[in-house]
Design a protein around this motif. Structure first.
Motif: not given
Length: 101
Positions: A7-11, A19-23, A30-31
């Motif tokens: 549930g973390s958000v990394l900036y 995009y593939a890494l993000e997904e 779930q980050v």
């Protein structure tokens, strides 16, 4: 592989646009990897998202700048472990200075 809670958000800055890494990271851990997109990005953020990204990244970049100001022009270390220890000590002293110690 960084260990961050679900549930973390990394900036991140625009250099990390993948995009593939993000997904994959979101599906597996779930980050949310929230990247500061370039203006011509295929997946532009909403204005409020851009505001949050800039807000959080500014604090991080300021802190890194303050730490690196304390570095000497060169760091002499014989081993990689010694180099890492010296960097850790710079960060530790910066933290103490921020606390007013």
């Amino acid at each position: 592989d960084p260990q961050v809670p679900e549930g973390s958000v990394l900036y991140a800055d625009a250099a990390y646009t993948d995009y593939a890494l993000e997904e994959a990271w979101f599906e597996a851990e779930q980050v949310a990897l929230t990247v500061d997109r370039r203006k011509n990005s295929k997946r532009a953020h909403e204005p409020w998202q851009n505001f949050l990204i800039q807000h959080f990244r500014k604090g991080i970049e300021t802190t890194i700048s303050q730490i690196t100001e304390q570095f000497p022009k060169s760091i002499h270390a014989v081993t990689a472990q010694g180099f890492a220890l010296k960097l850790l000590l710079f960060i530790f002293t910066h933290t103490l200075a921020q606390l007013g110690a």
